[in-house]
Design a protein around this motif. Structure first.
Motif, short mmCIF file in Angstrom:
data_model
loop_
_atom_site.label_atom_id
_atom_site.label_comp_id
_atom_site.label_asym_id
_atom_site.label_seq_id
_atom_site.Cartn_x
_atom_site.Cartn_y
_atom_site.Cartn_z
N LEU A 47 0.75 -1.32 -0.07
CA LEU A 47 -0.17 0.06 0.06
C LEU A 47 0.80 1.15 -0.13
O LEU A 47 0.45 2.51 -0.61
N VAL A 48 1.86 1.19 0.82
CA VAL A 48 2.93 2.25 0.90
C VAL A 48 3.45 2.51 -0.54
O VAL A 48 3.64 3.76 -0.99
N GLU A 49 3.86 1.36 -1.09
CA GLU A 49 4.54 1.65 -2.59
C GLU A 49 3.67 2.35 -3.43
O GLU A 49 3.94 3.33 -4.38
N PRO A 105 4.82 11.13 -4.98
CA PRO A 105 6.32 10.78 -4.11
C PRO A 105 6.69 11.65 -3.21
O PRO A 105 7.26 11.58 -2.42
N GLU A 106 5.82 13.13 -3.14
CA GLU A 106 6.33 13.80 -1.85
C GLU A 106 5.51 13.60 -0.47
O GLU A 106 5.88 14.39 0.30
N ASP A 107 4.69 12.65 -0.64
CA ASP A 107 4.13 12.29 0.82
C ASP A 107 5.07 11.83 1.81
O ASP A 107 5.94 11.09 1.36
N ASP A 130 9.70 -0.49 9.43
CA ASP A 130 10.75 -1.52 8.23
C ASP A 130 9.60 -1.59 6.83
O ASP A 130 10.29 -1.53 6.14
N GLN A 131 8.60 -1.91 7.23
CA GLN A 131 7.57 -1.94 5.98
C GLN A 131 7.68 -0.78 5.08
O GLN A 131 7.59 -0.73 3.93
N VAL A 132 7.42 0.34 5.79
CA VAL A 132 7.36 1.58 5.26
C VAL A 132 8.77 2.03 4.45
O VAL A 132 8.42 2.38 3.12
N ARG A 133 9.71 1.71 5.24
CA ARG A 133 10.93 2.04 4.56
C ARG A 133 11.11 1.22 3.21
O ARG A 133 11.80 1.63 2.34
N GLY A 179 8.79 0.00 1.56
CA GLY A 179 8.03 0.75 0.52
C GLY A 179 8.56 1.76 -0.48
O GLY A 179 7.97 2.46 -1.22
N GLY A 180 9.50 2.26 0.26
CA GLY A 180 10.31 3.44 -0.59
C GLY A 180 10.05 4.91 0.14
O GLY A 180 10.71 5.78 -0.53
N VAL A 181 9.55 5.03 1.21
CA VAL A 181 9.51 6.28 1.95
C VAL A 181 10.29 6.15 3.07
O VAL A 181 10.35 5.45 3.84
N GLN A 182 11.36 7.15 3.05
CA GLN A 182 12.22 7.30 4.15
C GLN A 182 11.88 8.13 5.30
O GLN A 182 12.46 7.93 6.47
N SER A 183 10.91 9.15 5.04
CA SER A 183 10.68 10.13 5.96
C SER A 183 9.44 9.72 6.75
O SER A 183 8.24 9.53 6.31
N VAL A 184 9.56 8.89 7.93
CA VAL A 184 8.56 8.20 8.75
C VAL A 184 8.50 9.19 10.24
O VAL A 184 9.61 9.12 10.77
N SER A 185 7.18 9.50 10.40
CA SER A 185 6.93 9.99 11.77
C SER A 185 6.23 9.32 12.67
O SER A 185 5.39 8.73 12.15
N VAL A 186 6.39 9.79 14.19
CA VAL A 186 5.32 8.98 14.80
C VAL A 186 4.64 9.91 15.39
O VAL A 186 5.28 10.96 16.07
N ALA A 187 3.28 9.97 15.28
CA ALA A 187 2.42 11.11 16.14
C ALA A 187 2.46 10.86 17.54
O ALA A 187 2.34 9.75 18.21
#
Length: 135
Positions: A86-88, A95-97, A117-120, A122-130
Motif C-alpha cells: 500500500l505504501v509503494e 512521491p512527496e508524501d 521497516d515495511q514503510v521504508r 516501500g520506498g518512503v524514508q521520512s517516517v514520523s510517529v504521532a
C-alpha cells in the motif's frame, strides 16, 4: 390525394450528450480534489505524550496501530505485509508524501518497528510517529 411528409432533415438524430459529459467531468474533478484532502487512518488511538514533540503540517499517509496490534490504513484493517504494498502504491502516486504512524500508547513497540521497516521497504524514508504535545 397524395400524402406529403413535412419532416425536415436538419441533421439532428439523437440526444445531445455534451451537457451530460460536462457534468460527469465536473463530478470527476470534484471527487479527485476531495479525496486528496481526506486522509485518515480509520481508527482513533490514544497517543503517548511527549514533551519534545514537534508539530508538522505534512504527513499524508497515516498508519494507525491499535493496542491489540491491529494495523489500519485508509479506514481498513491491513496485515503487516500489506503495508509495504500500500505504501509503494501511494508513494508512486504522490512521491512527496510522508508517513505518520499513529501508535496507541498501549501498543507494542515491536509492531511499530515492523511497520516502520515495511514503510521504508516501500520506498518512503521520512517516517514520523504521532504524539500528544504538551497540553
Amino acid at each position: 390525394m397524395q400524402a406529403r411528409r413535412h419532416a425536415s432533415d436538419d441533421g439532428h438524430h439523437g440526444i445531445d450528450l455534451a451537457p451530460m459529459l460536462d457534468f460527469v467531468l465536473n463530478l470527476l474533478i470534484f471527487f479527485i480534489i476531495i479525496t486528496s484532502f481526506v486522509k485518515q487512518a480509520g481508527v482513533k488511538v490514544d497517543k503517548e505524550q511527549a514533551e519534545t514533540a514537534e508539530s508538522r503540517a505534512n504527513g499524508n499517509i497515516l498508519i494507525a496501530i491499535k493496542p491489540n496490534g491491529e494495523i489500519w490504513m485508509d479506514r481498513k484493517k491491513v496485515n503487516l505485509p500489506e503495508v509495504r504494498a500500500l505504501v509503494e502504491r501511494m508513494h508512486a502516486e504522490r512521491p512527496e508524501d510522508t508517513v505518520v504512524i499513529l501508535a496507541d500508547k498501549a501498543s507494542e513497540s515491536g509492531v511499530m518497528a515492523q511497520v516502520m521497516d515495511q514503510v521504508r521497504g516501500g520506498g518512503v524514508q521520512s517516517v514520523s510517529v504521532a504524539t500528544r504535545g504538551q497540553e
